[in-house]
Write a protein that holds these residues in place. Structure first.
Motif, PDB file in Angstrom:
ATOM      1  N   ALA A  41       7.945  -3.733   4.755  1.00 34.41           N
ATOM      2  CA  ALA A  41       8.162  -5.262   4.692  1.00 34.41           C
ATOM      3  C   ALA A  41       7.048  -5.454   4.511  1.00 34.41           C
ATOM      4  O   ALA A  41       6.204  -6.581   3.863  1.00 34.41           O
ATOM      5  CB  ALA A  41       8.261  -5.487   6.241  1.00 34.41           C
ATOM      6  N   ALA A  42       5.803  -4.486   4.792  1.00 35.13           N
ATOM      7  CA  ALA A  42       3.906  -4.913   3.732  1.00 35.13           C
ATOM      8  C   ALA A  42       3.840  -4.659   3.426  1.00 35.13           C
ATOM      9  O   ALA A  42       3.900  -5.853   1.944  1.00 35.13           O
ATOM     10  CB  ALA A  42       3.343  -3.711   5.370  1.00 35.13           C
ATOM     11  N   ARG A  43       4.975  -4.079   2.543  1.00 36.61           N
ATOM     12  CA  ARG A  43       4.811  -3.923   0.780  1.00 36.61           C
ATOM     13  C   ARG A  43       5.583  -5.309  -0.194  1.00 36.61           C
ATOM     14  O   ARG A  43       4.616  -5.849  -1.100  1.00 36.61           O
ATOM     15  CB  ARG A  43       5.235  -2.253   0.536  1.00 36.61           C
ATOM     16  CG  ARG A  43       5.825  -2.986  -1.560  1.00 36.61           C
ATOM     17  CD  ARG A  43       5.746  -1.255  -1.388  1.00 36.61           C
ATOM     18  NE  ARG A  43       6.942  -0.872  -1.053  1.00 36.61           N
ATOM     19  CZ  ARG A  43       8.580  -2.004  -1.152  1.00 36.61           C
ATOM     20  NH1 ARG A  43       8.903  -2.160  -2.361  1.00 36.61           N
ATOM     21  NH2 ARG A  43       9.374  -0.675  -1.012  1.00 36.61           N
ATOM     22  N   VAL A  44       6.726  -5.687   0.478  1.00 43.72           N
ATOM     23  CA  VAL A  44       7.377  -6.597   0.247  1.00 43.72           C
ATOM     24  C   VAL A  44       6.453  -7.855   0.457  1.00 43.72           C
ATOM     25  O   VAL A  44       6.338  -8.609  -0.739  1.00 43.72           O
ATOM     26  CB  VAL A  44       8.970  -6.871   0.282  1.00 43.72           C
ATOM     27  CG1 VAL A  44       9.585  -8.122   0.529  1.00 43.72           C
ATOM     28  CG2 VAL A  44       9.849  -5.418   0.661  1.00 43.72           C
ATOM     29  N   VAL A  88      13.279  -7.527   1.962  1.00 48.38           N
ATOM     30  CA  VAL A  88      13.038  -6.497   2.918  1.00 48.38           C
ATOM     31  C   VAL A  88      14.314  -5.757   3.630  1.00 48.38           C
ATOM     32  O   VAL A  88      14.408  -4.538   3.383  1.00 48.38           O
ATOM     33  CB  VAL A  88      12.128  -7.151   4.277  1.00 48.38           C
ATOM     34  CG1 VAL A  88      11.523  -5.756   5.279  1.00 48.38           C
ATOM     35  CG2 VAL A  88      11.398  -8.264   4.499  1.00 48.38           C
ATOM     36  N   ALA A  89      15.522  -6.347   4.180  1.00 48.13           N
ATOM     37  CA  ALA A  89      16.560  -5.717   4.119  1.00 48.13           C
ATOM     38  C   ALA A  89      16.914  -4.667   3.065  1.00 48.13           C
ATOM     39  O   ALA A  89      16.850  -3.502   3.289  1.00 48.13           O
ATOM     40  CB  ALA A  89      17.312  -6.328   4.233  1.00 48.13           C
ATOM     41  N   ALA A  92      -3.954   1.375   3.446  1.00 53.38           N
ATOM     42  CA  ALA A  92      -3.197   0.316   4.130  1.00 53.38           C
ATOM     43  C   ALA A  92      -3.277  -1.201   2.916  1.00 53.38           C
ATOM     44  O   ALA A  92      -3.651  -2.100   3.660  1.00 53.38           O
ATOM     45  CB  ALA A  92      -3.970  -0.061   5.316  1.00 53.38           C
ATOM     46  N   ASP A  93      -3.294  -0.785   1.980  1.00 54.75           N
ATOM     47  CA  ASP A  93      -3.788  -1.901   1.258  1.00 54.75           C
ATOM     48  C   ASP A  93      -2.938  -3.197   1.593  1.00 54.75           C
ATOM     49  O   ASP A  93      -3.445  -4.140   1.061  1.00 54.75           O
ATOM     50  CB  ASP A  93      -3.444  -1.745  -0.596  1.00 54.75           C
ATOM     51  CG  ASP A  93      -4.520  -0.486  -0.905  1.00 54.75           C
ATOM     52  OD1 ASP A  93      -5.765   0.167   0.102  1.00 54.75           O
ATOM     53  OD2 ASP A  93      -4.525  -0.615  -2.079  1.00 54.75           O
ATOM     54  N   HIS A  94      -1.553  -3.136   1.583  1.00 53.67           N
ATOM     55  CA  HIS A  94      -0.552  -4.266   1.821  1.00 53.67           C
ATOM     56  C   HIS A  94      -0.605  -4.816   2.940  1.00 53.67           C
ATOM     57  O   HIS A  94      -1.083  -6.134   3.098  1.00 53.67           O
ATOM     58  CB  HIS A  94       0.677  -3.706   1.490  1.00 53.67           C
ATOM     59  CG  HIS A  94       1.377  -3.035   0.430  1.00 53.67           C
ATOM     60  ND1 HIS A  94       1.969  -2.120   0.027  1.00 53.67           N
ATOM     61  CD2 HIS A  94       1.243  -3.828  -0.919  1.00 53.67           C
ATOM     62  CE1 HIS A  94       1.939  -1.606  -1.106  1.00 53.67           C
ATOM     63  NE2 HIS A  94       1.429  -2.673  -1.572  1.00 53.67           N
ATOM     64  N   LYS A  95      -1.249  -4.128   3.680  1.00 49.23           N
ATOM     65  CA  LYS A  95      -1.895  -4.842   5.174  1.00 49.23           C
ATOM     66  C   LYS A  95      -3.044  -5.694   5.178  1.00 49.23           C
ATOM     67  O   LYS A  95      -2.943  -6.273   5.902  1.00 49.23           O
ATOM     68  CB  LYS A  95      -1.654  -3.569   6.239  1.00 49.23           C
ATOM     69  CG  LYS A  95      -0.064  -2.540   6.488  1.00 49.23           C
ATOM     70  CD  LYS A  95      -0.643  -1.781   7.624  1.00 49.23           C
ATOM     71  CE  LYS A  95       0.357  -1.073   7.389  1.00 49.23           C
ATOM     72  NZ  LYS A  95       0.271   0.440   8.489  1.00 49.23           N
ATOM     73  N   HIS A  96      -3.907  -4.862   4.010  1.00 47.65           N
ATOM     74  CA  HIS A  96      -5.655  -6.200   4.498  1.00 47.65           C
ATOM     75  C   HIS A  96      -4.829  -7.157   3.596  1.00 47.65           C
ATOM     76  O   HIS A  96      -5.594  -7.720   3.735  1.00 47.65           O
ATOM     77  CB  HIS A  96      -6.488  -5.248   3.851  1.00 47.65           C
ATOM     78  CG  HIS A  96      -6.455  -3.674   4.382  1.00 47.65           C
ATOM     79  ND1 HIS A  96      -7.836  -3.245   3.772  1.00 47.65           N
ATOM     80  CD2 HIS A  96      -6.551  -3.194   5.197  1.00 47.65           C
ATOM     81  CE1 HIS A  96      -8.196  -2.188   4.606  1.00 47.65           C
ATOM     82  NE2 HIS A  96      -7.162  -2.651   6.070  1.00 47.65           N
ATOM     83  N   GLN A  97      -3.767  -6.650   2.288  1.00 46.45           N
ATOM     84  CA  GLN A  97      -3.344  -8.132   1.582  1.00 46.45           C
ATOM     85  C   GLN A  97      -2.889  -9.050   2.898  1.00 46.45           C
ATOM     86  O   GLN A  97      -3.205 -10.559   3.169  1.00 46.45           O
ATOM     87  CB  GLN A  97      -3.124  -7.850   1.048  1.00 46.45           C
ATOM     88  CG  GLN A  97      -3.833  -7.576  -0.254  1.00 46.45           C
ATOM     89  CD  GLN A  97      -2.068  -7.233  -2.031  1.00 46.45           C
ATOM     90  OE1 GLN A  97      -1.723  -7.930  -2.049  1.00 46.45           O
ATOM     91  NE2 GLN A  97      -1.959  -6.016  -2.032  1.00 46.45           N
ATOM     92  N   LEU A  98      -2.420  -8.896   3.602  1.00 46.14           N
ATOM     93  CA  LEU A  98      -1.898  -9.179   4.986  1.00 46.14           C
ATOM     94  C   LEU A  98      -2.470 -10.150   6.112  1.00 46.14           C
ATOM     95  O   LEU A  98      -2.538 -11.082   6.553  1.00 46.14           O
ATOM     96  CB  LEU A  98      -0.245  -8.838   4.911  1.00 46.14           C
ATOM     97  CG  LEU A  98       1.033  -8.033   4.913  1.00 46.14           C
ATOM     98  CD1 LEU A  98       2.152  -7.677   5.609  1.00 46.14           C
ATOM     99  CD2 LEU A  98       1.252 -10.110   3.663  1.00 46.14           C
TER     100      LEU A  98
END
Length: 202
Positions: free
Chosen positions: A20-23, A37-38, A102-108
């Motif tokens: 989900a973080a990536r999506v 996400v699913a 953790a790039d995607h989490k940082h973006q979020l």
């Protein structure tokens, strides 16, 4: 009777959070849906709703798990190291180690946290404040007394240290654990000793 928790519940939850973080990060949180996400997770829409009631709850859990885990790791190394300078270096190292992948989490964290309800934002911002406070305290323990007692200036120093860590994360995303550890020591040296604190790596 309550539905029993499957043996692989946590493993599936972790998979959902990472996917989900990536999506959310790649497609934009506003444009993403629970159905997308699913599909990315390779599970049914019904199953993802078994874990999360909606997109907002999913976003909160992504950031909550990420920030709480880092906060707890910083607390652990802080408690384990009695001497001030090694404590600071250990804290910076655990931050850079945790940043890996953790790039995607940082973006979020930067772009989507503000979309959450105020009470959810408050929980996440408390994690952030706690981490900044602990790093600031580690720096203050090594700073001249006049600087340590100047809250505004210590804040500037602390955020400059985080800025250096974030620069490395952005521009050296494939750095090895050893390179991350070395850069953390470099940042500590610069913050505490200026250019005289830079160790030359052969």
């Amino acid at each position: 009777m309550a539905r029993p928790i499957a043996a692989d519940h946590e493993e599936k939850r972790e998979h959902i959070l990472l996917t989900a973080a990536r999506v959310f990060a790649e497609g934009g949180y506003d444009r993403a849906s629970m159905a997308s996400v699913a599909r990315a997770c390779g599970i049914s829409k019904a199953l993802i709703y078994h874990y999360y009631e909606g997109k907002e709850a999913l976003l909160f859990d992504i950031l909550d798990v990420h920030l709480k885990r880092l906060r707890d790791r910083i607390r652990t190394v802080e408690a384990a190291e009695a001497e001030a300078r090694p404590r600071l270096v250990a804290m910076l190292r655990v931050i850079l180690r945790d940043y890996e992948g953790a790039d995607h989490k940082h973006q979020l964290q930067m772009n989507a946290l503000a979309t959450l309800p105020a009470e959810s934002q408050a929980v996440l911002k408390d994690y952030q404040r706690d981490m900044v406070h602990r790093v600031s305290s580690a720096l203050a323990a090594l700073a001249p007394e006049a600087l340590a007692q100047n809250n505004a200036r210590m804040r500037d120093v602390t955020m400059s240290v985080f800025g250096m860590l974030n620069w490395f994360h952005m521009w050296q995303p494939h750095a090895s654990p050893g390179e991350r550890d070395d850069y953390a020591a470099l940042v500590a040296g610069l913050a505490l000793d200026g250019l005289n604190g830079v160790r030359i790596v052969p």
